[in-house]
Design an enzyme around this catalytic site. Structure first.
Site: not given
Ligand code: BDP
Length: 596
Positions: A162, A414, A469, A473, A504, A549
């Site tokens: 990103d 990742e 996350y 997410y 993260e 993160w």
């Protein structure tokens, strides 16, 4: 590769400042030989900086392909008889460099240094033209990967991470001198046995036949504590003052090439005497369990992009100190050496990462709805891509092997991890990293598709690094569901019997957006989100670290899930604290259950 330094036998000159600059949208400069003359139609561009945001011009910001940089430098008259070296601390993502009309070096990879002996191309006292063409394209054969395609307005760059693809000359450029006979590399490995420290050293030299190698280790007061002769050896330091987290105590190793009483070359390497070891689920520094608190960071600033800047260097470390962070990860590429040197001096612990990010086409395809070939295949990241990755690891270890702050290598962020092809791709890279540096643990950073049962790479890792996350997410806005899901997963990973660092976890947060009922994007939600995670971490003994993160908001490529960049920062992009900063400060500076 040794950093340039000033000393009795060496001098350096920074070529930073305003260079001539020009984009090359049609890629004509290489055929036309633009390096042969003063760069026509150029503008001025600061070095170091990313070029993208400096000019207010979409054609520069979104440029894909070559850009040209050029400067003129006068070689100091006093360097007559010396070897002269031109060094770029980074050119993102690849470059070719000419001195005058001659090509002197080319380099692949945007975050590690490269240099050329240019003695034959310069005359002390005279000016010389230095030209670099820098290419920002990401392909299946670059690290990180990407796809360049034809668009109506010219080439289009897609990539699978990103953060914005900033490019240019991000770090200082140096001209430096050494004697013809010179120290070309030094490697140290340190140890502790009771109160005695050891420094194994290995010196490499060029043109030094017939010269003797001498080393002297001194403490912070300049007093000699050990000395040795010969290119390799072990120095013993009784009653040693070790380097330790929170206290960057350094010794100086002075390496000399001598001819009788004459010192032909001298190089001084700062050395922190410390040990690193993984034992069971513990991460030991100097034999003591260490718990990582801190962040995944980015090199990212308004206007200068990824350009290195000492003001922000010191400021970011001041904020780390203020908040109680003892460590960070160089997500997602090797950072400027100035950063590691600062961390060495201040006792901040670093997880050092390669630029291998975005190697997970299944996950990207799932998010974007596009279809891609299998990640590790001849159609995508194949043998050539892996060799670039291997070279990136070699250059990272060569550059950073002597930094006491670096305690753990992260060879990828990742990547796809649940397939046989991922295992086949990564196994040799883990082996390579261990061969290059048997003294530090090695790992990779995984993502949610790599479950504790399905992951095929963790077997090769000394430490498990997980990015999660829940509550962002997945289970978006539902922390009551996120907490147990996270805890269950951490407990599953704990069964691997290795230390776990959550590398993260974070929620996008718009500074100034408040909500009585913690809603995603609000400052309150970020606080509760982090709190939920911390409650889970504190229940799993194998969790030995937490990196939020991100340290600060950062620029991203255009996309529908980002508004003016990634907002998971605990600080805004201009380094103002969000509410989460005080909450983290209370945890990290407090007695904390994590201090077990
Ligand atoms: C993770 C990536 C990181 C992203 C983050 C996010 O490792 O680079 O910025 O997600 O989406 O998957 O915020």
């Amino acid at each position: 590769m040794l950093r340039p330094q000033d000393g009795p036998t060496r001098e350096r000159r920074r070529l930073d400042g305003l260079w001539r600059f020009r984009t090359d949208p049609t890629g004509e400069g290489r055929d036309a030989g633009w390096w042969r003359a003063p760069l026509a139609q150029s503008v001025e561009m600061p070095v170091p900086a990313s070029y993208n945001d400096v000019l207010v011009d979409a054609a520069v910001r979104d440029h894909v392909g070559d850009v040209w940089y050029q400067t003129t430098v006068r070689v100091p008259r006093g360097w007559a008889g010396q070897r002269v070296v031109l060094r770029f601390d980074a050119a993102t993502h690849r470059a070719v460099v000419w001195v005058g009309d001659e090509e002197v070096v080319r380099h692949e990879g945007g975050y590690t240094p490269f240099e050329a002996d240019v003695t034959a191309h310069v005359r002390p006292g005279e000016e010389v033209r230095v030209t670099a063409v820098v290419d920002n394209r990401l392909t299946w054969e670059s690290v990180p990967p990407g796809i360049v395609s034809d668009g109506p307005g010219g080439p289009r760059q897609d990539y699978f991470h990103d953060f914005f693809n900033y490019a240019g000359l991000h770090r200082p450029v140096w001209l430096y001198s050494t004697p013809a006979a010179h120290v070309s590399d030094v490697t140290v490995v340190t140890g502790l046995s009771g109160s005695t420290g050891t420094v194994d050293y290995r010196v490499e030299a060029e043109g030094a036949d017939g010269l003797e190698c001498r080393v002297v280790l001194s403490d912070a007061t300049g007093e000699e504590v050990a000395s040795g002769r010969g290119a390799t050896g072990t120095l013993e330091v009784p009653d040693v003052h070790p380097w330790r987290p929170g206290e960057g105590h350094l010794h100086d190793l002075r390496v000399e090439l001598v001819d009788g009483a004459d010192v032909v070359d001298a190089y001084v390497l700062p050395v922190g005497i410390r040990t690193v070891e993984v034992r069971g689920t513990e991460f030991l520094i100097n034999g003591e369990p260490f718990y990582f608190t801190g962040f995944g960071k980015h090199e990212d600033l308004p206007v200068r992009g990824k350009g290195h800047d000492d003001v922000h260097l010191v400021h970011d470390f001041a904020l780390l100190d203020w908040i109680g962070a003892n460590s960070f990860r160089t997500s997602h590429y090797p950072y400027a050496e100035e950063v590691l040197e600062y961390a060495d001096r201040h006792g901040i612990v670093v997880i050092d990462e390669t630029a291998a990010v975005g190697q997970n086409l299944g996950m990207i395809g799932g998010i974007t709805g596009r279809s891609y070939p299998p990640t590790f295949s001849a159609e995508a990241i194949g043998d050539a891509g892996r060799e670039v990755h291997a070279q990136a690891i070699r250059e990272l270890v060569a550059r950073d092997k002597n930094h006491p702050c670096v305690v753990l290598w992260s060879i990828a962020n990742e990547p796809e991890a649940h397939t046989d092809s991922a295992r086949a791709y990564f196994e040799p890279l883990f082996t390579l990293t261990r061969d290059l540096d048997p003294t530090r643990p090695v790992g990779y950073v995984n993502q949610i598709l790599a479950s504790a049962d399905g992951d095929q790479l963790s077997q090769f890792a000394d430490v498990l690094m997980v990015n999660r996350y829940y509550g962002w997410y997945t289970q978006t806005g539902d922390l009551a569901a996120a907490g147990p899901a996270l805890l269950a997963e951490l407990q599953a990973w704990a069964r691997h019997g290795k230390p776990i660092i959550v590398t993260e976890y974070g929620a996008d947060t718009v500074a100034g957006l408040h909500s009585a009922l913690p809603q995603p994007w609000s400052e309150e939600y970020q606080v509760e989100f982090l709190d939920t995670y911390h409650r889970a971490f504190d229940q799993v003994d194998a969790v030995i670290g937490e990196h939020v993160w991100n340290f600060a908001d950062f620029a991203t490529k255009a996309g529908i899930i980002r508004v003016d960049g990634n907002k998971k920062g605990v600080f805004t992009r201009d380094r103002r604290p969000k509410a989460a900063a005080s909450a983290l400060r209370r945890r990290w500076r407090g007695p904390g259950p994590w201090r077990r």
